[in-house]
Design a protein around this motif. Structure first.
Motif, PDB file in Angstrom:
ATOM      1  N   PRO A 178      73.780  19.407 -18.521  1.00  0.00           N
ATOM      2  CA  PRO A 178      73.467  18.139 -19.280  1.00  0.00           C
ATOM      3  C   PRO A 178      74.040  16.968 -18.372  1.00  0.00           C
ATOM      4  CG  PRO A 178      74.430  19.750 -20.373  1.00  0.00           C
ATOM      5  CD  PRO A 178      74.604  20.403 -19.114  1.00  0.00           C
ATOM      6  N   HIS A 179      74.994  17.061 -17.432  1.00  0.00           N
ATOM      7  CA  HIS A 179      75.489  15.731 -16.905  1.00  0.00           C
ATOM      8  C   HIS A 179      74.432  15.193 -16.250  1.00  0.00           C
ATOM      9  CE1 HIS A 179      78.120  13.068 -14.483  1.00  0.00           C
ATOM     10  NE2 HIS A 179      77.363  13.535 -13.333  1.00  0.00           N
ATOM     11  N   PHE A 180      73.226  15.881 -15.528  1.00  0.00           N
ATOM     12  CA  PHE A 180      72.312  15.386 -14.741  1.00  0.00           C
ATOM     13  C   PHE A 180      71.163  14.717 -15.652  1.00  0.00           C
ATOM     14  CE2 PHE A 180      74.572  18.385 -12.119  1.00  0.00           C
ATOM     15  CZ  PHE A 180      74.745  17.921 -11.035  1.00  0.00           C
ATOM     16  N   LEU A 181      71.219  14.951 -16.842  1.00  0.00           N
ATOM     17  CA  LEU A 181      70.229  14.279 -17.808  1.00  0.00           C
ATOM     18  C   LEU A 181      70.594  12.964 -18.121  1.00  0.00           C
ATOM     19  CD1 LEU A 181      69.709  17.524 -19.950  1.00  0.00           C
ATOM     20  CD2 LEU A 181      68.486  16.831 -18.221  1.00  0.00           C
ATOM     21  N   SER A 182      69.782  12.195 -18.281  1.00  0.00           N
ATOM     22  CA  SER A 182      70.061  10.479 -18.589  1.00  0.00           C
ATOM     23  C   SER A 182      70.430  10.389 -20.051  1.00  0.00           C
ATOM     24  CB  SER A 182      68.825   9.753 -18.180  1.00  0.00           C
ATOM     25  OG  SER A 182      67.689   9.945 -19.052  1.00  0.00           O
ATOM     26  N   TRP A 183      70.981   9.263 -20.515  1.00  0.00           N
ATOM     27  CA  TRP A 183      71.469   9.461 -22.020  1.00  0.00           C
ATOM     28  C   TRP A 183      70.258   9.160 -22.773  1.00  0.00           C
ATOM     29  CZ3 TRP A 183      75.491  10.901 -24.017  1.00  0.00           C
ATOM     30  CH2 TRP A 183      76.794  10.645 -23.230  1.00  0.00           C
ATOM     31  N   VAL A 184      68.940   8.744 -22.004  1.00  0.00           N
ATOM     32  CA  VAL A 184      67.770   8.623 -22.926  1.00  0.00           C
ATOM     33  C   VAL A 184      67.348   9.908 -23.426  1.00  0.00           C
ATOM     34  CG1 VAL A 184      65.351   8.137 -22.685  1.00  0.00           C
ATOM     35  CG2 VAL A 184      67.207   6.553 -21.685  1.00  0.00           C
ATOM     36  N   ILE A 185      67.801  10.934 -22.570  1.00  0.00           N
ATOM     37  CA  ILE A 185      67.310  12.238 -22.712  1.00  0.00           C
ATOM     38  C   ILE A 185      68.205  13.056 -23.758  1.00  0.00           C
ATOM     39  CG2 ILE A 185      66.812  14.811 -21.996  1.00  0.00           C
ATOM     40  CD1 ILE A 185      65.901  13.509 -19.367  1.00  0.00           C
ATOM     41  N   ILE A 186      69.143  12.629 -23.396  1.00  0.00           N
ATOM     42  CA  ILE A 186      70.296  13.358 -24.698  1.00  0.00           C
ATOM     43  C   ILE A 186      70.391  12.704 -25.704  1.00  0.00           C
ATOM     44  CG2 ILE A 186      72.814  13.320 -25.049  1.00  0.00           C
ATOM     45  CD1 ILE A 186      72.123  14.985 -22.709  1.00  0.00           C
ATOM     46  N   VAL A 187      69.960  11.268 -25.987  1.00  0.00           N
ATOM     47  CA  VAL A 187      69.962  10.739 -27.196  1.00  0.00           C
ATOM     48  C   VAL A 187      68.666  11.263 -28.155  1.00  0.00           C
ATOM     49  CG1 VAL A 187      69.522   8.492 -28.550  1.00  0.00           C
ATOM     50  CG2 VAL A 187      71.556   8.760 -26.730  1.00  0.00           C
ATOM     51  N   SER A 188      67.623  11.107 -27.286  1.00  0.00           N
ATOM     52  CA  SER A 188      66.306  11.580 -27.636  1.00  0.00           C
ATOM     53  C   SER A 188      66.421  13.094 -28.393  1.00  0.00           C
ATOM     54  CB  SER A 188      65.209  11.813 -26.580  1.00  0.00           C
ATOM     55  OG  SER A 188      64.829  10.285 -26.254  1.00  0.00           O
ATOM     56  N   ILE A 189      67.114  13.967 -27.627  1.00  0.00           N
ATOM     57  CA  ILE A 189      67.325  15.473 -28.150  1.00  0.00           C
ATOM     58  C   ILE A 189      68.046  15.413 -29.440  1.00  0.00           C
ATOM     59  CG2 ILE A 189      68.445  17.608 -27.540  1.00  0.00           C
ATOM     60  CD1 ILE A 189      67.661  17.394 -24.576  1.00  0.00           C
ATOM     61  N   ALA A 190      69.183  14.533 -29.466  1.00  0.00           N
ATOM     62  CA  ALA A 190      69.739  14.327 -30.757  1.00  0.00           C
ATOM     63  C   ALA A 190      68.930  13.876 -31.848  1.00  0.00           C
ATOM     64  CB  ALA A 190      70.949  13.366 -30.508  1.00  0.00           C
ATOM     65  N   TYR A 191      68.167  13.004 -31.516  1.00  0.00           N
ATOM     66  CA  TYR A 191      67.385  12.220 -32.434  1.00  0.00           C
ATOM     67  C   TYR A 191      66.343  13.220 -33.283  1.00  0.00           C
ATOM     68  CZ  TYR A 191      63.467   9.395 -34.563  1.00  0.00           C
ATOM     69  OH  TYR A 191      62.688   8.689 -35.432  1.00  0.00           O
ATOM     70  N   VAL A 192      65.825  14.173 -32.353  1.00  0.00           N
ATOM     71  CA  VAL A 192      64.777  14.886 -32.733  1.00  0.00           C
ATOM     72  C   VAL A 192      65.655  16.380 -33.680  1.00  0.00           C
ATOM     73  CG1 VAL A 192      63.354  17.001 -32.162  1.00  0.00           C
ATOM     74  CG2 VAL A 192      63.116  15.138 -30.610  1.00  0.00           C
ATOM     75  N   MET A 193      66.836  16.369 -33.482  1.00  0.00           N
ATOM     76  CA  MET A 193      67.486  17.567 -34.068  1.00  0.00           C
ATOM     77  C   MET A 193      68.168  16.924 -35.245  1.00  0.00           C
ATOM     78  SD  MET A 193      69.854  19.377 -30.983  1.00  0.00           S
ATOM     79  CE  MET A 193      70.594  20.556 -32.231  1.00  0.00           C
ATOM     80  N   LEU A 194      68.333  15.526 -35.285  1.00  0.00           N
ATOM     81  CA  LEU A 194      68.996  14.949 -36.598  1.00  0.00           C
ATOM     82  C   LEU A 194      68.286  14.378 -37.518  1.00  0.00           C
ATOM     83  CD1 LEU A 194      72.338  13.643 -34.771  1.00  0.00           C
ATOM     84  CD2 LEU A 194      72.275  15.738 -36.235  1.00  0.00           C
ATOM     85  N   THR A 195      67.006  13.950 -37.012  1.00  0.00           N
ATOM     86  CA  THR A 195      66.163  13.169 -37.701  1.00  0.00           C
ATOM     87  C   THR A 195      65.626  13.699 -39.208  1.00  0.00           C
ATOM     88  OG1 THR A 195      64.102  11.871 -38.058  1.00  0.00           O
ATOM     89  CG2 THR A 195      64.003  14.158 -36.966  1.00  0.00           C
ATOM     90  N   ILE A 207      68.900  19.915 -38.019  1.00  0.00           N
ATOM     91  CA  ILE A 207      69.877  20.059 -38.781  1.00  0.00           C
ATOM     92  C   ILE A 207      69.703  19.930 -40.329  1.00  0.00           C
ATOM     93  CG2 ILE A 207      72.211  19.098 -38.903  1.00  0.00           C
ATOM     94  CD1 ILE A 207      71.707  20.629 -36.213  1.00  0.00           C
ATOM     95  N   ASN A 208      68.858  19.120 -40.645  1.00  0.00           N
ATOM     96  CA  ASN A 208      68.592  18.797 -42.033  1.00  0.00           C
ATOM     97  C   ASN A 208      67.821  19.997 -42.510  1.00  0.00           C
ATOM     98  OD1 ASN A 208      69.624  16.113 -43.129  1.00  0.00           O
ATOM     99  ND2 ASN A 208      68.618  15.215 -41.195  1.00  0.00           N
ATOM    100  N   GLN A 209      66.968  20.571 -41.891  1.00  0.00           N
ATOM    101  CA  GLN A 209      66.174  21.748 -42.183  1.00  0.00           C
ATOM    102  C   GLN A 209      67.065  22.990 -42.651  1.00  0.00           C
ATOM    103  OE1 GLN A 209      63.035  21.942 -43.177  1.00  0.00           O
ATOM    104  NE2 GLN A 209      63.010  19.695 -42.577  1.00  0.00           N
ATOM    105  N   LEU A 210      67.935  23.014 -41.725  1.00  0.00           N
ATOM    106  CA  LEU A 210      69.019  24.167 -41.982  1.00  0.00           C
ATOM    107  C   LEU A 210      69.934  23.747 -43.201  1.00  0.00           C
ATOM    108  CD1 LEU A 210      70.415  24.744 -38.455  1.00  0.00           C
ATOM    109  CD2 LEU A 210      69.095  26.616 -39.842  1.00  0.00           C
ATOM    110  N   MET A 211      70.209  22.499 -43.363  1.00  0.00           N
ATOM    111  CA  MET A 211      70.879  22.135 -44.519  1.00  0.00           C
ATOM    112  C   MET A 211      70.308  22.269 -45.775  1.00  0.00           C
ATOM    113  SD  MET A 211      72.752  18.631 -43.216  1.00  0.00           S
ATOM    114  CE  MET A 211      73.698  18.346 -44.639  1.00  0.00           C
TER     115      MET A 211
END
Length: 317
Positions: A133-150, A156-160
């Motif tokens: 993960p250190h070699f991934l840019s913050w754009v990729i990290i935040v994009s992954i989080a966005y896809v998981m949390l939207t 995450i919301n589907q599991l909830m």
């Protein structure tokens, strides 16, 4: 019989130390290794300091630094007089505390856990995975989080929903900004942060562990009484360096998480400098903000280094 007088020879005068030129030639390969880093710091760290002068000017690009008017502490008075600044300062300091309290211990714990793994192949595999993960840019990290949390199809919301809980708007809810921020920091940087600690642990004398095992100490006792005390100086040095970056958080990361709904808790000094400096063209004012950040960081480094020396540690200088 006449006694002969024995004259002792004068002691040889020690040769003077080698000249600077000789030392440079003798250690030329070491200096060549240092040279790229030295050039980097001179060009990108020391030369830009000249630009701090515009914090004391009403800088106009078409007039340049030589033609701009000197205004003294005008921009600093404006900075400290704005209520918005103190809220931004508080946001920055809160994120720094999150980094110290929640992120800083994680690489230490992870390094100790990896050191206890006996299977070399599994240990190397886990290290490689947590480094990625250190070699991934913050754009990729935040994009992954966005896809998981939207809320629109995020896992995450589907599991909830599946477990009977209502959906949560993580991305636009200011109450979730701090947890979301620190989890992403840990996810990206914790593995990379273990490198220094693993190197320090590897330098510990194995005989200390053997003696502890002979005395009946288990693994947790060995960690508590041998591993952690042995790497304490490394922990202190890295903590001092982290404190020095108290107001210097990742601009890209926070800017990508920033939106109109969480701005009251997410706006930090880095994003504020970008807004007033580049978007609004207030170059002198934004430079004053950066100058203030650097001064606070320097002050805290000196203070924390003195405190480290008082408790018996070497510090960074």
């Amino acid at each position: 019989m006449n006694s002969s007088v024995v004259q002792s020879k004068p002691l040889p005068v020690p040769k003077s130390s080698s000249s600077l030129a000789k030392r440079l030639v003798r250690n030329r390969y070491m200096y060549l290794m240092i040279l790229p880093g030295l050039i980097y710091f001179i060009i990108f760290k020391y030369f830009p300091m000249y630009g701090l002068l515009i914090a004391f000017q009403d800088y106009l690009p078409y007039k340049g630094m030589a033609g701009s008017e000197w205004v003294g502490l005008k921009h600093f008075n404006k900075l400290f007089g704005e209520p918005e600044f103190w809220n931004i300062f508080k946001n920055t300091f809160v994120l720094f505390l999150y980094n110290i309290v929640f992120y800083f211990p994680v690489p230490i714990v992870l390094a100790v856990m990896l050191n206890e793994v006996a299977n070399v192949f599994f240990k190397r595999l886990v290290q490689s995975i947590v480094y990625v993960p250190h070699f991934l840019s913050w754009v990729i990290i935040v994009s992954i989080a966005y896809v998981m949390l939207t809320m629109d199809g995020g896992i995450i919301n589907q599991l909830m929903l599946y477990f009977g809980f209502p959906k949560v708007n993580f991305l636009l809810n200011e109450n979730w900004f701090h947890p979301m921020y620190i989890v992403q920091v840990i996810w990206r940087e914790a593995g990379w942060g273990t490198i220094v600690y693993l190197a320090a642990i590897a330098a510990i004398d194995p005989q200390l562990y053997e003696a502890a095992r002979m005395d009946g100490a288990g693994r947790f006792r060995q960690i508590w009484h041998i591993t952690l005390p042995s790497i304490r100086s490394v922990i202190v040095v890295l903590l001092i360096l982290r404190i020095g970056n108290v107001l210097d958080l990742s601009f890209e990361h926070v800017y990508l998480l920033l939106n109109s709904m969480n701005r009251s808790v997410a706006e930090i000094l880095d994003t504020y400098v970008y807004t007033v400096g580049l978007k609004q063209g207030q170059f002198s004012f934004s430079t004053a903000v950066g100058f203030f950040k650097s001064f606070v960081g320097l002050f805290l480094v000196v203070l924390s280094n003195k405190l480290a020396k008082k408790i018996g540690e070497e510090g960074i200088y």
